[in-house]
Scaffold this active site. Sequence first.
Site, PDB file in Angstrom:
ATOM      1  N   MET A  17       0.744  -1.150   0.110  1.00 24.79           N
ATOM      2  CA  MET A  17      -0.131   0.038   0.005  1.00 24.79           C
ATOM      3  C   MET A  17       0.815   1.187   0.279  1.00 24.79           C
ATOM      4  SD  MET A  17      -3.113  -1.273   2.758  1.00 24.79           S
ATOM      5  CE  MET A  17      -1.830  -2.090   3.752  1.00 24.79           C
ATOM      6  N   GLN A  70       7.415  -4.482  -5.214  1.00 17.51           N
ATOM      7  CA  GLN A  70       6.316  -4.412  -6.276  1.00 17.51           C
ATOM      8  C   GLN A  70       6.610  -3.130  -7.064  1.00 17.51           C
ATOM      9  OE1 GLN A  70       2.116  -2.553  -5.646  1.00 17.51           O
ATOM     10  NE2 GLN A  70       1.696  -4.815  -5.776  1.00 17.51           N
ATOM     11  N   CYS A 101      -3.655  -1.002  -8.831  1.00 17.09           N
ATOM     12  CA  CYS A 101      -3.737   0.408  -8.476  1.00 17.09           C
ATOM     13  C   CYS A 101      -4.862   1.083  -9.155  1.00 17.09           C
ATOM     14  CB  CYS A 101      -2.337   1.077  -8.395  1.00 17.09           C
ATOM     15  SG  CYS A 101      -2.489   2.692  -7.580  1.00 17.09           S
ATOM     16  N   LYS A 140      -0.417  -8.582  -8.761  1.00 15.03           N
ATOM     17  CA  LYS A 140      -1.687  -8.422  -8.005  1.00 15.03           C
ATOM     18  C   LYS A 140      -2.541  -7.445  -8.787  1.00 15.03           C
ATOM     19  CE  LYS A 140      -3.203  -6.404  -3.687  1.00 15.03           C
ATOM     20  NZ  LYS A 140      -4.364  -5.581  -3.561  1.00 15.03           N
ATOM     21  N   ASN A 201      -7.815 -10.887  -1.299  1.00 16.02           N
ATOM     22  CA  ASN A 201      -7.647  -9.594  -0.857  1.00 16.02           C
ATOM     23  C   ASN A 201      -8.831  -9.038  -0.846  1.00 16.02           C
ATOM     24  OD1 ASN A 201      -6.097  -6.646  -1.973  1.00 16.02           O
ATOM     25  ND2 ASN A 201      -6.219  -7.087   0.293  1.00 16.02           N
ATOM     26  N   GLY A 202      -9.342  -8.258   0.319  1.00 17.65           N
ATOM     27  CA  GLY A 202     -10.422  -7.329   0.155  1.00 17.65           C
ATOM     28  C   GLY A 202     -11.410  -7.617   1.413  1.00 17.65           C
ATOM     29  N   ASP A 203     -11.702  -6.646   2.177  1.00 17.61           N
ATOM     30  CA  ASP A 203     -12.467  -6.740   3.349  1.00 17.61           C
ATOM     31  C   ASP A 203     -12.144  -7.748   4.278  1.00 17.61           C
ATOM     32  OD1 ASP A 203     -14.135  -4.529   2.003  1.00 17.61           O
ATOM     33  OD2 ASP A 203     -15.676  -6.221   1.378  1.00 17.61           O
ATOM     34  N   GLY A 225      -5.075  -5.634   3.919  1.00 15.91           N
ATOM     35  CA  GLY A 225      -4.463  -4.388   3.483  1.00 15.91           C
ATOM     36  C   GLY A 225      -5.201  -3.273   4.557  1.00 15.91           C
TER      37      GLY A 225
END
Length: 322
Positions: A17, A70, A101, A140, A201-203, A225
């Site tokens: 991030m 990354q 992104c 990603k 990935n996510g939530d 994240g």
Amino acid sequence: MRIGTVDVPSQLALAPMAGVTDAAFRRICAEQGAGYTVTELISSRALCYHDKKTFSLLRQFPGEHPAAVQIFGSDPACMAEAAQIALEASGADIIDINMGCPMGKVVNNGDGAALMRDPERAGRIVEAVVRAVPVPVTAKFRRGWDMGSCNCVEFAQILEQAGVSAVAVHGRTRAQVYGGQADWNCIRQVKEAVSVPVFANGDIWKPEDAVRILRHTGADGAMIGRGCFGNPWIFRQAAAALAGKPIPPLPPLAERCDTAVRQFELAAEIKGERVAVLEARRHYCWYLKGVPHSGYYKEQIVQMNTLEDVCRVTRGIKRDLK
């Protein structure tokens, strides 16, 4: 799991991030159980131009293994050169390619999530980077560009054919940015469609979410994240949840503040006091999220300029917000 030739000792990864996952914060998260860490996204163009400020983003904390750097960009030749530069400068175990992104300044140049609209180019980028470096290459990306083009399954298959050793899938489209709800079904579909390891990935906001996302998607790892903002202990808690053990409570506020201060001191060693403290303003407010009556100290935090200011504010928090 195993990413190419690299063993990953945990199912829990820290998501890359921008402005968050510097070496200092990655170190704190690793100490709390993040088994795989990735740098902030780094411009391939800046690396190819040998920009000194960009090179500082490659710095790793002592003993950071396994670790990934990354990079982002849309020119295969530049990405290949940048991967070589990044690997030589960092000694990373893995090169990760950002294809997710959603921010305008990235996608407007055809980078990041914009590559989901050009899967063939994405494949050529992976092929070029895989040829350029001797370490595993991962990528990603997102569910798709928008709800009309949710192509993550086909995208993942193209990248696998191009040579990636693992993928991480964020269950939102680029159009969603970070709003709405992540779709875990698409991550499951990717997992069913490819043979390489998949990070979901996510939530992932609480430790139980790590269990839920892995159970729902069948993914090999959970990549956390925004759920770790000001809360590196989510990794320790999630590890307990995955092991079927009682979830340990958050440490007392005073201990959480000490961890925050240590993070900022580590950052100052790397990037200098001024920059580290300016960035600490945001991080420290995250550490105080949900703490009753912390508004006064958040007003103090956003005015900090020195590490002495950090220590002064911390003494007040410990005294008044027990």
